[in-house]
Design a protein around this motif. Structure first.
Motif, PDB file in Angstrom:
ATOM      1  N   ALA A 164       0.829  -1.205   0.000  1.00 36.74           N
ATOM      2  CA  ALA A 164       0.000   0.000   0.000  1.00 36.74           C
ATOM      3  C   ALA A 164       0.864   1.255   0.000  1.00 36.74           C
ATOM      4  CB  ALA A 164      -0.916  -0.003   1.214  1.00 36.74           C
ATOM      5  N   ASP A 169      -3.954   3.755   0.165  1.00 37.28           N
ATOM      6  CA  ASP A 169      -4.554   3.904   1.492  1.00 37.28           C
ATOM      7  C   ASP A 169      -5.831   4.730   1.442  1.00 37.28           C
ATOM      8  OD1 ASP A 169      -2.834   2.389   3.036  1.00 37.28           O
ATOM      9  OD2 ASP A 169      -1.456   4.031   3.424  1.00 37.28           O
ATOM     10  N   VAL A 172      -9.512   3.126   0.974  1.00 36.86           N
ATOM     11  CA  VAL A 172     -10.298   2.569   2.088  1.00 36.86           C
ATOM     12  C   VAL A 172     -10.094   3.394   3.364  1.00 36.86           C
ATOM     13  CG1 VAL A 172     -10.490   0.195   1.258  1.00 36.86           C
ATOM     14  CG2 VAL A 172      -8.440   0.890   2.522  1.00 36.86           C
ATOM     15  N   ASN A 174      -7.387   4.196   4.922  1.00 36.41           N
ATOM     16  CA  ASN A 174      -6.381   3.688   5.842  1.00 36.41           C
ATOM     17  C   ASN A 174      -5.437   4.832   6.212  1.00 36.41           C
ATOM     18  OD1 ASN A 174      -5.585   1.146   7.104  1.00 36.41           O
ATOM     19  ND2 ASN A 174      -3.629   1.485   6.097  1.00 36.41           N
ATOM     20  N   LEU A 244      -9.997  -4.348   0.082  1.00 34.03           N
ATOM     21  CA  LEU A 244      -8.718  -4.089  -0.578  1.00 34.03           C
ATOM     22  C   LEU A 244      -7.763  -5.222  -0.217  1.00 34.03           C
ATOM     23  CD1 LEU A 244      -7.309  -1.958  -2.344  1.00 34.03           C
ATOM     24  CD2 LEU A 244      -6.531  -0.848  -0.258  1.00 34.03           C
ATOM     25  N   LEU A 246      -4.022  -6.597  -0.384  1.00 36.61           N
ATOM     26  CA  LEU A 246      -2.697  -5.989  -0.505  1.00 36.61           C
ATOM     27  C   LEU A 246      -1.615  -7.060  -0.609  1.00 36.61           C
ATOM     28  CD1 LEU A 246      -3.157  -3.333   2.316  1.00 36.61           C
ATOM     29  CD2 LEU A 246      -3.287  -2.925  -0.156  1.00 36.61           C
ATOM     30  N   LEU A 258      -3.835  -1.184   9.741  1.00 33.25           N
ATOM     31  CA  LEU A 258      -4.693  -1.452   8.590  1.00 33.25           C
ATOM     32  C   LEU A 258      -6.148  -1.452   9.049  1.00 33.25           C
ATOM     33  CD1 LEU A 258      -2.821  -4.408   6.816  1.00 33.25           C
ATOM     34  CD2 LEU A 258      -2.940  -2.037   6.024  1.00 33.25           C
ATOM     35  N   ASN A 261     -11.088  -3.690   6.323  1.00 33.30           N
ATOM     36  CA  ASN A 261     -11.287  -4.174   4.956  1.00 33.30           C
ATOM     37  C   ASN A 261     -10.045  -4.046   4.080  1.00 33.30           C
ATOM     38  OD1 ASN A 261     -11.628  -1.354   5.029  1.00 33.30           O
ATOM     39  ND2 ASN A 261     -12.959  -1.328   3.244  1.00 33.30           N
ATOM     40  N   ALA A 262      -8.874  -3.899   4.696  1.00 34.25           N
ATOM     41  CA  ALA A 262      -7.592  -3.992   3.996  1.00 34.25           C
ATOM     42  C   ALA A 262      -6.911  -5.276   4.469  1.00 34.25           C
ATOM     43  CB  ALA A 262      -6.722  -2.775   4.291  1.00 34.25           C
ATOM     44  N   GLU A 264      -4.037  -8.385   3.990  1.00 36.37           N
ATOM     45  CA  GLU A 264      -2.738  -8.765   3.436  1.00 36.37           C
ATOM     46  C   GLU A 264      -2.820 -10.169   2.836  1.00 36.37           C
ATOM     47  OE1 GLU A 264       0.497  -6.335   6.060  1.00 36.37           O
ATOM     48  OE2 GLU A 264      -0.314  -8.133   6.998  1.00 36.37           O
TER      49      GLU A 264
END
Length: 526
Positions: A164, A169, A172, A174, A244, A246, A258, A261-262, A264
């Motif tokens: 990200a 970022d 969403v 972040n 999202l 990542l 994070l 909804n982000a 990894e």
């Protein structure tokens, strides 16, 4: 008894698993012309199709054989600058100023966006009445295409092939604390002294200004041209992502905050069962008693297009090594090629790295290559070319499983010494194995996690419960500048007013006292 308990536990876990999502119609859009981004998402898209979802996939890389539930619209890039010319320009520009680098990013992202939007099959899709339950899209500077969510009235899942950055970022909401989250295009780590924090602030500020006043306005023009009936502002469209994914992971990357909804998912493209190598490659590796090394600059940068002096420096370095070298070189002939070098246009990279006799990866430090060498636990000699590759290589050096060589001005001796340092010092290989174990220690495989969260969004109709409320705030509200203005502004205003009143009062008193003294002096004189 233990086996019975295990079976009961497994059945219980299965009973509480979420129900499988009904077949959904999914539109997936990945318009970048470089293959590296599509390498990441291809296993993910195939996994969704295998689970019964009907995919319409828009990319420049059609499947060689048809896949069930996998309809394709193939993008053609003849109408824009040749990809190889762009990459060659990138190598030169990355040695230039930060603004030059950002200009190149703008050119690349705008041309990719426009190629998708001008594709006739895609236009027919936009003009038609087809319904989609979900939009999956590349989440990196393709802002005009983010209108697809509102256009088809479907939730959006973004996939970022790199870690990200500031623009990602924002999708969403972040947060990226500039005090310890390094800019991906910078070269700082997370423990920064004051001068490094200043440099990080400079990079972040420059990227924010360029994104806000150059990149987004350019995408705004495409948005207005190709979505003339859109009712939402582009700023709202950009923050319309439900999820999202990542391509990063804190096990080797830098831990950072994070939003829910982000997610990894680094490693989701990696094959877990290595395939047998072609016979000639296998024989060449085994013919090297001290092991072999693998050299590749990735799918975008072609070794064959490097300046002649760089190719010669690389050949001289390899010729002086006591091991065999596999070199991804995009021509069938390399005049003066050393006997210990095997060239090929393409190598099965994951299978090469999985080979026990391959001891080292000499790489540009692309995110995919970084993830793959971590998966297989191999050390690195990094030669970063552009964008996030510098930070990826710096991470390897900081984590102790590699060394760096300056791609812009290295000598054959520097490259040779770096390779021998990693080959001859066991600490690099040991550290790579430690990080690999850390990378694999997860509750769910990354591809399974990507599929799970995608279907979670489908099950919960966009999963609004995962999205932070910052998307409803403007810049001043999001950064609490309005409340700080009240908090600090009113006391400052009151203090200023009080100071002014005191000044006027003291001035009046002083004037009265002064006038009284003057009058007394006059009366005495009389």
């Amino acid at each position: 008894m233990v086996r019975i308990l295990f079976v009961i536990l497994a059945l219980a876990c299965f009973a509480f698993m979420p129900s499988r999502v009904e077949s959904a119609k999914i539109l997936a859009v990945f318009p970048f012309r470089g293959p590296s981004q599509y390498i990441l998402v291809q296993p993910y898209l195939k996994a969704l199709a295998a689970r019964g979802h009907e995919l319409t996939v828009i990319s420049a890389f059609p499947q060689k054989t048809p896949i069930k539930n996998f309809r394709e619209i193939t993008l053609k890039f003849e109408q824009v600058a040749n990809h190889e010319e762009l990459v060659s320009a990138a190598i030169e520009e990355m040695a230039g100023t930060k603004v030059q680098q950002l200009n190149l990013l703008k050119q690349y992202s705008l041309s990719s966006t426009e190629v998708a939007l001008t594709n006739e099959e895609f236009q027919q899709l936009l003009r038609g009445n087809e319904h989609f339950d979900l939009i999956i899209i590349e989440a990196l500077y393709l802002d005009a295409l983010y209108a697809l969510g509102s256009h088809f009235k479907a939730p959006m899942v973004g996939i970022c092939a790199s870690a990200a950055d500031l623009a990602v970022d924002q999708l969403v909401d972040n947060i990226s604390p500039v005090s310890y989250v390094p800019a991906p295009s910078g070269q700082q780590m997370d423990r920064l002294d004051i001068w490094q924090r200043l440099d990080n602030l400079y990079v972040y500020t420059l990227e924010w200004l360029y994104n806000r006043y150059v990149l987004i306005p350019a995408q705004q023009r495409l948005y207005e041209r190709y979505f003339p009936n859109a009712t939402l502002d582009l700023s709202e469209v950009r923050r319309d992502f439900s999820l999202l994914l990542l391509n990063q992971h804190y096990s080797y990357d830098l831990p950072r905050p994070l939003v829910p909804n982000a997610i990894e998912i680094a490693g989701m493209h990696v094959e877990h069962i290595p395939k047998k190598l072609p016979a000639d490659m296998e024989a060449f590796i085994n013919a090297s008693p001290k092991g072999a090394i693998y050299f590749s600059l990735g799918s975008n940068v072609r070794s064959a297009l490097l300046p002649k002096e760089k190719i010669k420096a690389i050949m001289d370095a390899f010729a002086s090594l006591p091991v065999n070298v596999l070199w991804k070189f995009e021509k069938t002939d390399l005049p003066g090629k050393p006997n210990n070098v095997f060239i090929n246009e393409w190598f099965p990279q994951q299978d090469i790295l999985a080979h026990p006799k391959v001891k080292l990866f000499v790489t540009h430090g692309g995110m995919h290559s970084t993830v793959e060498l971590l998966h297989h636990g191999k050390p690195i000699v990094g030669m970063a070319v552009f964008y996030d590759q510098h930070l990826n290589v710096q991470r390897a050096v900081s984590n102790g499983f590699g060394v760096a060589v300056n791609f812009q001005n290295f000598t054959s001796g520097e490259l040779r010494d770096a390779i021998l340092e990693v080959l001859n010092n066991p600490k690099y290989a040991e550290r790579a194995k430690e990080l690999s174990a850390r990378f694999h220690d997860r509750p769910m495989k990354p591809l399974d996690a990507a599929v799970y969260w995608t279907e979670y969004v489908l099950r919960h109709k966009g999963a609004p419960q995962m999205r932070v409320a910052a998307r409803h705030l403007n810049f001043l509200q999001r950064h609490s500048l309005d409340t700080m203005a009240i908090l600090f502004g009113i006391p400052i205003l009151l203090a200023t007013l009080l100071t002014y009143i005191l000044y006027k009062l003291l001035f009046a008193l002083y004037s009265n006292v002064n006038n009284t003294n003057i009058n007394l002096k006059k009366s005495k004189n009389e």
